[in-house]
Design a protein around this motif. Sequence first.
Motif, PDB file in Angstrom:
ATOM      1  N   ASP A 129      19.350  17.382  -4.389  1.00 46.71           N
ATOM      2  CA  ASP A 129      20.325  18.466  -4.401  1.00 46.71           C
ATOM      3  C   ASP A 129      21.351  18.253  -5.507  1.00 46.71           C
ATOM      4  N   LEU A 130      22.132  19.298  -5.728  1.00 52.64           N
ATOM      5  CA  LEU A 130      23.297  19.245  -6.602  1.00 52.64           C
ATOM      6  C   LEU A 130      24.540  19.530  -5.760  1.00 52.64           C
ATOM      7  N   ASN A 131      25.654  18.907  -6.154  1.00 54.76           N
ATOM      8  CA  ASN A 131      26.954  19.140  -5.519  1.00 54.76           C
ATOM      9  C   ASN A 131      26.940  18.677  -4.052  1.00 54.76           C
ATOM     10  N   GLY A 132      27.753  19.297  -3.194  1.00 50.63           N
ATOM     11  CA  GLY A 132      27.693  19.007  -1.766  1.00 50.63           C
ATOM     12  C   GLY A 132      28.725  18.050  -1.208  1.00 50.63           C
ATOM     13  N   GLY A 303      12.904  22.613  -1.224  1.00 53.19           N
ATOM     14  CA  GLY A 303      14.078  22.955  -2.012  1.00 53.19           C
ATOM     15  C   GLY A 303      14.096  24.426  -2.386  1.00 53.19           C
ATOM     16  N   LYS A 304      12.936  24.939  -2.784  1.00 56.47           N
ATOM     17  CA  LYS A 304      12.837  26.356  -3.143  1.00 56.47           C
ATOM     18  C   LYS A 304      13.136  27.245  -1.943  1.00 56.47           C
ATOM     19  N   TRP A 305      12.572  26.891  -0.793  1.00 53.57           N
ATOM     20  CA  TRP A 305      12.814  27.657   0.434  1.00 53.57           C
ATOM     21  C   TRP A 305      14.307  27.667   0.766  1.00 53.57           C
ATOM     22  N   LEU A 306      14.949  26.515   0.620  1.00 52.58           N
ATOM     23  CA  LEU A 306      16.367  26.393   0.962  1.00 52.58           C
ATOM     24  C   LEU A 306      17.258  27.254   0.074  1.00 52.58           C
ATOM     25  N   ASP A 307      16.866  27.445  -1.181  1.00 50.97           N
ATOM     26  CA  ASP A 307      17.725  28.204  -2.078  1.00 50.97           C
ATOM     27  C   ASP A 307      17.482  29.708  -2.031  1.00 50.97           C
ATOM     28  N   MET A 350      31.919  29.795  -2.517  1.00 52.89           N
ATOM     29  CA  MET A 350      31.380  28.717  -3.341  1.00 52.89           C
ATOM     30  C   MET A 350      29.861  28.757  -3.244  1.00 52.89           C
ATOM     31  N   PRO A 351      29.248  29.737  -3.917  1.00 50.25           N
ATOM     32  CA  PRO A 351      27.797  29.928  -3.767  1.00 50.25           C
ATOM     33  C   PRO A 351      26.975  28.734  -4.209  1.00 50.25           C
ATOM     34  N   ASP A 352      27.524  27.892  -5.082  1.00 50.87           N
ATOM     35  CA  ASP A 352      26.764  26.742  -5.575  1.00 50.87           C
ATOM     36  C   ASP A 352      27.250  25.418  -4.996  1.00 50.87           C
ATOM     37  N   PHE A 353      27.936  25.481  -3.849  1.00 55.35           N
ATOM     38  CA  PHE A 353      28.362  24.214  -3.246  1.00 55.35           C
ATOM     39  C   PHE A 353      27.154  23.370  -2.861  1.00 55.35           C
ATOM     40  N   ASN A 354      26.145  23.983  -2.262  1.00 54.98           N
ATOM     41  CA  ASN A 354      24.876  23.301  -1.953  1.00 54.98           C
ATOM     42  C   ASN A 354      23.767  23.935  -2.764  1.00 54.98           C
ATOM     43  N   VAL A 355      23.198  23.198  -3.705  1.00 56.45           N
ATOM     44  CA  VAL A 355      22.071  23.682  -4.501  1.00 56.45           C
ATOM     45  C   VAL A 355      20.894  22.752  -4.284  1.00 56.45           C
ATOM     46  N   PHE A 356      19.748  23.333  -3.910  1.00 56.02           N
ATOM     47  CA  PHE A 356      18.564  22.522  -3.626  1.00 56.02           C
ATOM     48  C   PHE A 356      17.399  22.784  -4.590  1.00 56.02           C
ATOM     49  N   TYR A 357      17.505  23.837  -5.399  1.00 59.65           N
ATOM     50  CA  TYR A 357      16.375  24.185  -6.276  1.00 59.65           C
ATOM     51  C   TYR A 357      16.812  24.783  -7.612  1.00 59.65           C
ATOM     52  N   LYS A 358      17.810  25.667  -7.580  1.00 59.79           N
ATOM     53  CA  LYS A 358      18.273  26.299  -8.815  1.00 59.79           C
ATOM     54  C   LYS A 358      18.683  25.251  -9.848  1.00 59.79           C
ATOM     55  N   ASN A 416       2.824  28.655  -5.661  1.00 60.80           N
ATOM     56  CA  ASN A 416       4.005  28.372  -4.841  1.00 60.80           C
ATOM     57  C   ASN A 416       5.306  28.367  -5.630  1.00 60.80           C
ATOM     58  N   ILE A 417       5.226  28.092  -6.936  1.00 60.34           N
ATOM     59  CA  ILE A 417       6.400  28.211  -7.795  1.00 60.34           C
ATOM     60  C   ILE A 417       5.948  28.829  -9.119  1.00 60.34           C
ATOM     61  N   PRO A 418       6.841  29.526  -9.827  1.00 59.74           N
ATOM     62  CA  PRO A 418       6.468  30.075 -11.135  1.00 59.74           C
ATOM     63  C   PRO A 418       6.463  28.988 -12.209  1.00 59.74           C
ATOM     64  N   ALA A 419       5.633  29.158 -13.216  1.00 62.39           N
ATOM     65  CA  ALA A 419       5.540  28.182 -14.305  1.00 62.39           C
ATOM     66  C   ALA A 419       6.876  28.004 -15.023  1.00 62.39           C
ATOM     67  N   THR A 420       7.700  29.046 -15.013  1.00 63.57           N
ATOM     68  CA  THR A 420       9.001  28.977 -15.684  1.00 63.57           C
ATOM     69  C   THR A 420       9.968  28.010 -14.998  1.00 63.57           C
ATOM     70  N   ASP A 421       9.633  27.569 -13.790  1.00 66.21           N
ATOM     71  CA  ASP A 421      10.489  26.617 -13.076  1.00 66.21           C
ATOM     72  C   ASP A 421      10.229  25.171 -13.490  1.00 66.21           C
ATOM     73  N   ILE A 422       9.256  24.945 -14.354  1.00 67.38           N
ATOM     74  CA  ILE A 422       9.044  23.606 -14.907  1.00 67.38           C
ATOM     75  C   ILE A 422       9.811  23.533 -16.223  1.00 67.38           C
ATOM     76  N   PRO A 423      10.843  22.696 -16.302  1.00 67.73           N
ATOM     77  CA  PRO A 423      11.664  22.679 -17.511  1.00 67.73           C
ATOM     78  C   PRO A 423      10.932  22.060 -18.701  1.00 67.73           C
ATOM     79  N   THR A 424      11.223  22.583 -19.881  1.00 69.31           N
ATOM     80  CA  THR A 424      10.763  21.959 -21.116  1.00 69.31           C
ATOM     81  C   THR A 424      11.872  21.007 -21.552  1.00 69.31           C
ATOM     82  N   THR A 425      11.657  19.718 -21.387  1.00 73.14           N
ATOM     83  CA  THR A 425      12.741  18.757 -21.587  1.00 73.14           C
ATOM     84  C   THR A 425      12.199  17.384 -21.937  1.00 73.14           C
ATOM     85  N   ASP A 426      13.016  16.609 -22.628  1.00 70.83           N
ATOM     86  CA  ASP A 426      12.703  15.201 -22.875  1.00 70.83           C
ATOM     87  C   ASP A 426      13.318  14.312 -21.795  1.00 70.83           C
TER      88      ASP A 426
END
Length: 463
Positions: A129-132, A303-307, A350-358, A416-426
């Motif tokens: 998660d993020l925040n919390g 996480g996706k379900w939670l968000d 505080m919509p982003d106090f608990n973030v599980f997927y975004k 179950n998840i869109p391909a765009t949810d996989i980040p392009t990152t190092d």
Amino acid sequence: MKTLLSKSTFILSLAVLLFACGESEKKETVEKEIAEVSTTKTLEIEKPQLTFGFIKLTDMAPLAIAKEKGFFEDEGLFVSVEAQSNWKNVLDRVIDGQLDGSHMLAGQPIAAGAGFGRQAKLVTAFSMDLNGNGITVSNDVWSKMKPNVPKDSDGKPIHPIKAEALKPVIDQYKTDGKAFKMGMVFPVSTHNYEIRYWLAAAGIHPGMYTADNVQGQIDAEVLLSVTPPPQMPATLEAGTIFGYCVGEPWNQQAVFKGIGVPVVTNYDIWKNNPEKVFVMTEKFVEENPNTAIAVTKALIRAGKWLDEPSNRAEAVKILSMSQYVGADEAVLANSMTGTFEFEKGDKRDMPDFNVFYKYNATYPFYSDGIWFLTQMRRWGQIPEAKSADWYASTIKDIYRPDIWKKAATLLVEEGNIPATDIPTTDGYKPATTDFIDGTMYDAKDPISYINSFKIGNKDKAAQ
């Protein structure tokens, strides 16, 4: 690939229903459910029977949801989820093999790999998660802080509240010959580093760690000590501590009980900061690679379900169950449904106090882990200067985005998840100033970051 016996039984039951009824509407429903059931590509699981641990905090939610919504079972996993008494117990039981994995403080696997505290080879492929988190003070301390807090035109405190408002209170305690005591949940917890960051940003020294002072109280103006999360409100009410940093629902519990006031959240200390991680031993992952991927798949789905905002009310009901967090639904909902209450009656969106997927919350970014290493060095838990390369190589042994990517790729193939949810990152997030003091954090230059603070260790000769 193998198919779960229970899943096969479910499909067979649906098929019987399909042929037993002639109504087209029922037929369409059953055919749809059969299609949904059969989408999961179940791996050859090396160890299907698993026991996972957690501490009674809102951010254990992905574990509860993966179990209650059948995501573990979809992967061929039969999981027991067991509450643990404290963070040390969690760490010891994972290292000793009594738990196959656990909800854990992000700093725990990092410290174990960096040589602070009990050493072990632990890995995380999933950020929970993020925040919390929040920082809460007693009613008495709040009454003394409040005159120092800027107000808006309606007379309400302007957030975020910085620790400058607390400094005169601490100074008065010192003048009166009293120690100002606050609680956090563990020496390598996000909470310890967040409360230290918040205090130090206002020029308040939270203390240094040395080999002889493992409490981290050298030169401290605030004495920080460890208190298990569920015990925080009672410890505050007893007057043993005057404030604390903890995850939910234990800040909102203080509001409901009328014993304290949350003054700042970790979203305001570091916007969208990483919080808990799911941890397994390196040995477990090497011996059970498909199991590790399957676990990660189920947790990403959770996480996706939670968000999904429409699922939060159901999540609150699940978390309120005694075998999970066990707090009242109203307390859990106060932060889990997009709001956070500070002073009683001062409830804010505080919509982003608990973030599980975004915001790629589940991805184990190297840069998140390196931040914890910089704080361990800043406060003396890592006693000697390290090279920038050391920070990068240390975290790459612990954070395992390769496992996450395998799991996420399978979820994309299953729909179950869109391909765009996989980040392009190092593995590194861009440099950011999203901190309460505006300090720039660039994970690729950890030495300069450590040197940028007025309070804490300095590594003047960047290597």
